[in-house]
Design a protein around this motif. Structure first.
Motif, mmCIF file in Angstrom:
data_model
loop_
_atom_site.group_PDB
_atom_site.id
_atom_site.type_symbol
_atom_site.label_atom_id
_atom_site.label_comp_id
_atom_site.label_asym_id
_atom_site.label_seq_id
_atom_site.Cartn_x
_atom_site.Cartn_y
_atom_site.Cartn_z
ATOM 1 N N VAL A 31 90.645 -41.116 44.231
ATOM 2 C CA VAL A 31 90.157 -42.476 44.448
ATOM 3 C C VAL A 31 88.636 -42.426 44.390
ATOM 4 O O VAL A 31 88.003 -41.697 45.158
ATOM 5 N N PRO A 34 83.959 -46.000 46.819
ATOM 6 C CA PRO A 34 83.823 -47.463 46.887
ATOM 7 C C PRO A 34 82.404 -47.950 46.581
ATOM 8 O O PRO A 34 82.227 -48.924 45.855
ATOM 9 N N ASP A 69 91.921 -49.413 48.944
ATOM 10 C CA ASP A 69 92.182 -48.132 48.284
ATOM 11 C C ASP A 69 93.269 -47.351 49.011
ATOM 12 O O ASP A 69 94.157 -46.765 48.380
ATOM 13 N N LYS A 72 96.673 -48.914 48.278
ATOM 14 C CA LYS A 72 97.124 -48.601 46.912
ATOM 15 C C LYS A 72 97.534 -47.140 46.782
ATOM 16 O O LYS A 72 98.467 -46.813 46.056
ATOM 17 N N PHE A 82 90.038 -38.665 48.175
ATOM 18 C CA PHE A 82 89.142 -39.818 48.246
ATOM 19 C C PHE A 82 87.687 -39.361 48.181
ATOM 20 O O PHE A 82 87.267 -38.497 48.958
ATOM 21 N N GLY A 85 84.890 -42.961 51.737
ATOM 22 C CA GLY A 85 85.927 -43.907 52.123
ATOM 23 C C GLY A 85 85.562 -44.684 53.361
ATOM 24 O O GLY A 85 84.388 -44.963 53.631
#
Length: 181
Positions: A31, A34, A69, A72, A82, A85
């Protein structure tokens, strides 16, 4: 706690994205950070939720993106890695605004108990159009996370300064997964 969700955090410019690219190349879901996605979207839209324009709005949006995230990522089986996060964003927002939201938000949405941290690495640190802060700010962020994560009940593991491949092997071995070749 979602024991399959592994947080890779640490100092900006410490090699997180390179490590995660190695894990992705080995077939693991990753991921993306962000913050970088938000910056790209905000610049494209002419928005102001940027760390250098409206840091609080940027961090609130980062929390929202991190929560989405995590939701999902639940569709994946096995390890999900990740790049930063929820803890990163909530910790920064609390430090910036004084709003006591870190424990409430982060206790309800957890990562694997072991969090991997990239240490400050001045020899590879660079700024770019999305990372405008200097190395001093990056190391301050690292120190804040190193204090925050144990308070939230995470075991912090500092990654060795080694190649991306060796770092990926270290992460997988620490998690008890055999490294893929």
């Amino acid at each position: 706690m979602n024991s399959r969700f592994v947080l890779i955090s640490g100092c900006s410019g410490g090699g997180k994205s390179t490590l995660l690219a190695e894990l992705r190349a080995r077939g693991y879901p990753v991921v993306e950070e962000p913050g970088r996605r938000i910056i790209t979207d905000e610049i494209a839209a002419g928005g102001s939720a940027l760390p250098w324009a409206d840091a609080a709005a940027f961090l609130r949006r980062a929390i929202d993106v991190a929560l989405k995230d995590m939701a999902k990522a639940g569709t994946h089986s096995g390890w999900v890695f990740f790049d930063r996060g929820l803890v990163d964003a909530a910790s920064a927002l609390e430090a910036f605004t004084g709003e006591p939201l870190l424990r409430a938000v982060c206790s309800a949405h957890r990562y694997h108990r072991r969090v991997f941290m990239t240490p400050p690495c001045p020899e590879i640190y660079v700024t770019d159009s999305e990372r405008r802060h200097g190395f001093e700010a990056a190391t301050a962020e690292y120190r804040r996370l190193m204090e925050t994560l144990p308070v939230l009940g995470y075991d912090v593991i500092v990654l060795p300064k080694s190649s991306p491949s060796a770092r990926a092997d270290f992460v997988l071995a620490t998690l008890g997964a055999a490294p893929q070749t």
